[in-house]
Design a protein around this motif. Structure first.
Motif, PDB file in Angstrom:
ATOM      1  N   ALA B  26      48.337  62.524  79.257  1.00 15.31           N
ATOM      2  CA  ALA B  26      48.174  62.704  80.705  1.00 15.31           C
ATOM      3  C   ALA B  26      49.148  63.754  81.238  1.00 15.31           C
ATOM      4  O   ALA B  26      48.799  64.545  82.120  1.00 15.31           O
ATOM      5  N   LYS B  29      47.998  67.178  80.773  1.00 16.10           N
ATOM      6  CA  LYS B  29      46.945  67.550  81.722  1.00 16.10           C
ATOM      7  C   LYS B  29      47.492  67.698  83.141  1.00 16.10           C
ATOM      8  O   LYS B  29      46.728  67.844  84.091  1.00 16.10           O
ATOM      9  N   LEU B  31      48.723  65.499  85.232  1.00 15.39           N
ATOM     10  CA  LEU B  31      48.402  64.471  86.222  1.00 15.39           C
ATOM     11  C   LEU B  31      49.672  64.084  86.970  1.00 15.39           C
ATOM     12  O   LEU B  31      50.790  64.316  86.504  1.00 15.39           O
ATOM     13  N   ASP B  32      49.494  63.458  88.153  1.00 16.10           N
ATOM     14  CA  ASP B  32      50.668  62.988  88.898  1.00 16.10           C
ATOM     15  C   ASP B  32      51.178  61.678  88.284  1.00 16.10           C
ATOM     16  O   ASP B  32      50.595  61.153  87.324  1.00 16.10           O
ATOM     17  N   GLY B  35      48.610  58.900  87.870  1.00 17.50           N
ATOM     18  CA  GLY B  35      47.633  59.210  86.826  1.00 17.50           C
ATOM     19  C   GLY B  35      48.204  58.983  85.432  1.00 17.50           C
ATOM     20  O   GLY B  35      47.516  58.466  84.544  1.00 17.50           O
ATOM     21  N   ILE B  39      46.645  56.312  82.750  1.00 22.87           N
ATOM     22  CA  ILE B  39      46.181  56.710  81.414  1.00 22.87           C
ATOM     23  C   ILE B  39      46.978  55.989  80.321  1.00 22.87           C
ATOM     24  O   ILE B  39      46.424  55.596  79.282  1.00 22.87           O
ATOM     25  N   LEU B 141      39.965  61.934  80.671  1.00 25.85           N
ATOM     26  CA  LEU B 141      40.601  63.258  80.725  1.00 25.85           C
ATOM     27  C   LEU B 141      39.601  64.365  80.377  1.00 25.85           C
ATOM     28  O   LEU B 141      39.975  65.520  80.270  1.00 25.85           O
TER      29      LEU B 141
ATOM     30  N   PHE C 148      41.973  60.774  89.811  1.00 25.34           N
ATOM     31  CA  PHE C 148      42.990  61.725  89.390  1.00 25.34           C
ATOM     32  C   PHE C 148      43.092  62.953  90.277  1.00 25.34           C
ATOM     33  O   PHE C 148      43.989  63.753  90.110  1.00 25.34           O
ATOM     34  N   HIS C 149      42.160  63.139  91.196  1.00 24.71           N
ATOM     35  CA  HIS C 149      42.343  64.309  92.049  1.00 24.71           C
ATOM     36  C   HIS C 149      42.510  63.942  93.519  1.00 24.71           C
ATOM     37  O   HIS C 149      42.837  64.778  94.331  1.00 24.71           O
ATOM     38  N   GLU C 151      44.952  61.660  94.899  1.00 23.51           N
ATOM     39  CA  GLU C 151      46.020  60.796  94.429  1.00 23.51           C
ATOM     40  C   GLU C 151      46.219  59.556  95.280  1.00 23.51           C
ATOM     41  O   GLU C 151      46.640  58.520  94.782  1.00 23.51           O
TER      42      GLU C 151
END
Lengths: 201, 201, 201
Positions: B26, B29, B31-32, B35, B39, B141, C148-149, C151
């Motif tokens: 993750a 990628k 992600l925050d 996220g 994951i 993902l 994931f986008h 948040e």
């Protein structure tokens, strides 16, 4: 022997048809031997597994008996070994896949009825049983799910399911099952032949 | 205390290994924080969740006890905070992931046996337990599922599972479990080292 | 009549909100009528279905009663027929989707509590109930999962869930539920308005 019942036999035929269809999708994507077997399995058991999970019929059917997994494995191996023969028979493959769709739809409806679920929801359950093996196969192979680009795939299941319930008023269950399977299969073949489409919105 | 049983401990170690592996996928990628934690969770519990659902062991294991979720959360936070240290240890990470694969495969097989499922299907169940956390991680993902591009991933589980059943004839269960876990782990490390591949079809 | 209970009504409102949100995502992707209805269904029932499966509440809720499926079907048809009106109301749609998120989160938590699950895990279960309809919708439409986008989507559920448990100490369950739903909904609206983001790692 319960194993030799009518529903058991049509379920096994559908499983083989879907295993072949899954194996060929995987071979087109150039997966290795293991990947082809996995995709054959997932395509063949995916719809029934989701059905069993949704209605709480657990452990799922394919885990309770070694027959279905053995048949899928054997079918996948045959599909790999004789892929050249199968390749020259695209119409045969399509026929098998359509047959599997019809067979799974009706067994899904039947298991919903056995679990005491409303007929309209059983039609949805049958459609899920018929279609979601292909949907999981497409998700794993990163394709657009079959559900959304072959419009008459799921529609054929829904029409066949409704026909089944109407027929149950006039004929016995095995006759209604057989006719409904033929309806699903025929609708899909006709839709492919004449390029039927549902309206876009 | 049942909690301190051998199987419980190896399951916890596998969970931590997979949480680390998920968190790093993750972070790659971008992600925050949330996220990354999600994951890590999905990778760690995905395989066991699918196993529990398929055999009807519900509510799923991770919901019955706060220990596993707490361990995953703590592991994910540690992976985020010390990512630079972990980053310089790719071989350590790979070792952890391989260990997790072996641990989960064997616990999956064991739970299948407890549910009275045929040994051959238990091997499939163990393989699902080992591999599907990674498959769901990859689907979320939008990667090609690990199952299909690291061919020796699932094959290692299958071989380890078969070894486990053969060993049960000659040694006690904990010994057979330990050896089978080492086999899965070693096969995967050797396959990566020597670039083993299954034949394409 | 149990059907007219408070929880039933908020669950139905959330279902309608999510069906509209699913139908619009599918229409943006130019799916046909059937595809739009399927995506509306999946978005509306996906989160609750995963919740029911995880806790073993089977057959899943939407299969036990024809009301929810009928409402989703009717909502999808209305969304298709009056799409021009809805299209000019993006803020109304966003409000509905946020309301659905809050409603589903709280019913998910409540069902977890009823199943005797630890409060912290109930918060995760509520978040899954709120978010995973959208995740499955996005997987089927091959989008990056909403989780994931956007948040603050899942974060809003988690905060709302924690607020719910704190409130239970001081007020009655229906009051706590209402406030928690408003918290989830308000957090998401504020996050969108002020562009809140969690830190990347």
């Amino acid at each position: 022997m319960a194993h030799l019942s009518y529903v058991f036999i049509i379920e096994l035929l559908g499983t083989m048809a879907f295993a072949v269809s899954g194996a060929f999708s995987a071979m087109e994507k150039k997966l290795d031997v293991f990947g082809v077997v996995v995709i054959a399995f997932v395509t063949a058991i995916g719809g029934g597994t989701i059905r069993d999970v949704l209605i709480g019929n657990l452990p799922v059917t394919w885990m309770r008996d070694i027959i279905a997994p053995s048949v899928i494995l054997a079918t996948a191996v045959v599909a790999i070994l004789y892929r050249n023969i199968f390749h020259n028979l695209p119409k045969t493959l399509f026929l098998f896949d359509s047959l599997g769709l019809g067979l799974f739809t009706i067994t899904g409806i039947q298991k919903g009825l056995d679990a005491g679920i409303h007929p309209a929801i059983c039609v949805a359950l049958g459609t899920i049983t018929g279609c979601f093996g292909g949907v999981i196969r497409d998700l794993l192979l990163r394709e657009i799910p079959v559900l959304f680009h072959k419009e008459f795939y799921a529609s054929a299941c829904i029409v066949g399911g409704v026909v089944y319930f109407l027929l149950l008023y006039v004929v016995s269950a095995p006759v209604a099952q057989t006719v409904a399977i033929v309806v699903v299969c025929a609708l899909r073949l006709l839709a492919a032949r004449f390029n039927w489409r549902l309206p876009a919105v």
